[in-house]
Design an enzyme around this catalytic site. Sequence first.
Site, short mmCIF file in Angstrom:
data_model
loop_
_atom_site.label_atom_id
_atom_site.label_comp_id
_atom_site.label_asym_id
_atom_site.label_seq_id
_atom_site.Cartn_x
_atom_site.Cartn_y
_atom_site.Cartn_z
CD1 TRP A 104 -2.18 -2.10 1.60
CD2 TRP A 104 -3.19 -0.91 -0.25
NE1 TRP A 104 -3.43 -2.86 1.06
CE2 TRP A 104 -3.79 -2.18 0.03
CE3 TRP A 104 -3.11 -0.24 -1.27
CZ2 TRP A 104 -4.85 -2.37 -1.00
CZ3 TRP A 104 -4.14 -0.67 -2.17
CH2 TRP A 104 -4.97 -1.61 -1.88
CG ASP A 174 -3.22 3.73 4.24
OD1 ASP A 174 -4.30 3.62 4.70
OD2 ASP A 174 -2.93 3.08 3.18
CE LYS A 198 -9.11 -2.82 2.79
NZ LYS A 198 -7.88 -2.25 2.68
C1 LIG Z 1 -7.44 -1.50 1.51
C2 LIG Z 1 -6.26 -0.62 1.63
C3 LIG Z 1 -6.18 0.62 0.98
C4 LIG Z 1 -7.09 0.83 -0.29
O1 LIG Z 1 -8.31 1.17 0.22
P1 LIG Z 1 -9.43 1.42 -1.13
O2 LIG Z 1 -10.63 1.73 -0.13
O3 LIG Z 1 -9.75 0.11 -1.99
O4 LIG Z 1 -8.98 2.68 -1.88
C5 LIG Z 1 -5.26 1.56 1.07
N1 LIG Z 1 -4.61 1.42 2.31
C6 LIG Z 1 -4.39 0.09 2.96
C7 LIG Z 1 -3.50 -0.13 4.25
C8 LIG Z 1 -5.39 -0.74 2.66
O5 LIG Z 1 -5.60 -2.01 3.45
#
Ligand SMILES: *Cc1c(COP(=O)(O)O)cnc(C)c1O
Length: 364
Positions: A104, A174, A198
């Site tokens: 990511w 993030d 998540k």
């Molecule tokens: C799932 C995830 C993303 C992407 O998320 P989207 O909503 O699909 O854009 C980005 N960073 C991390 C750490 C993730 O687990």
Amino acid sequence: MEKRVYSFAPGPAVLPLPVIEEVQRDMLCLPGAGASILEISHRSKTFSRIIDQTEANLRKLLSIPDNYRVLFMQGGAFLQFAMVAMNLLRGSGKPADYIVTGTWSTKAIKEAKTQGTANVAWDGKPDNFKRFPKQNDLNLDADPAYVYMCSNETIQGVQYQTEPATGGAPLICDSSSDILCRPMPIEKFGLVFACAQKNAGPAGVTIVIVRDDLLQRSADDLPSLLSYKTVAENKSLLNTPPTLAIYVVKLVTDWLLGEIGGLEKMAEINRHKAKLLYDVIDASDGFYQGHAELDSRSIMNVPFRLSNTDLDAPFLAQSAERDLCDLKGHRSVGGCRASIYNAMPVEGVQLLADFMREFREKNK
Ligand SMILES: *Cc1c(COP(=O)(O)O)cnc(C)c1O
């Protein structure tokens, strides 16, 4: 009703059962609203209360200081990769530093490079993304626009333990796959973002927590929806927000505050669940191999391999027979991955740990 299984899916992921049940109850009629959440205006009093309460819940759970704004946005965490750079890097005349710890953060720096200079402050790739770096591993610029990190690499199962010192530069994080899994010192960050699907709700909404002063960096020529400043000025209601998703985040945060009793409690439960699995891996004499190094192990995503890859398929088939589902690892890492977010009950993890032990006994 069809039976529900234990879903170890990485996201969209399991939600707390009481939340799903409440959504189901409210789906014909939200109490007092005369209609469901799907059918009311985002400008209605009912929805105003819902979005305000969602923000209040997040502020309480994460002890968000008053000089931070909470935004509800769309475009997923992926759009944040570009937005962070559009708002805080482009036009700053400085480079940004990226701590690259897995899939990511690799995607994030690629997006940032469309907007300005993004340097790699540390690269975990030569090591196959097995750990979060130590402070003295970092090669930081003297005066970067910001320092970027991913608190939990969902695919590699690498989670940070101590936030890096940045010498005063804003730390951007993030937190998509570990927000609300434990307390987080928001005051150490300039901006934290997390898609909901998540650990905080369903797909469709992304939570952004941003320090007030950083809003001033958003250039006036940015399109309105891509400007943190404009989105904040309009209290996330510049256009129609994802009302259903925000409502479910409210219910998830109600559950965390009520039934769970806050993030210290949640963290305790999460550490316990993770230990159940890591203990099986560590006691397996190499039958199971964890991906991350010990001090970087994630309490949310547990990727592991079977040393005999011929056993991958029977492992996945037999676990699914016991309703332990979605355990296949990401194609880039292989093997298996158990995502054990807040809403995964301890029983589900215990059943998986028991299954892993039995499977080893039969196949070692
Ligand atoms: C799932 C995830 C993303 C992407 O998320 P989207 O909503 O699909 O854009 C980005 N960073 C991390 C750490 C993730 O687990």
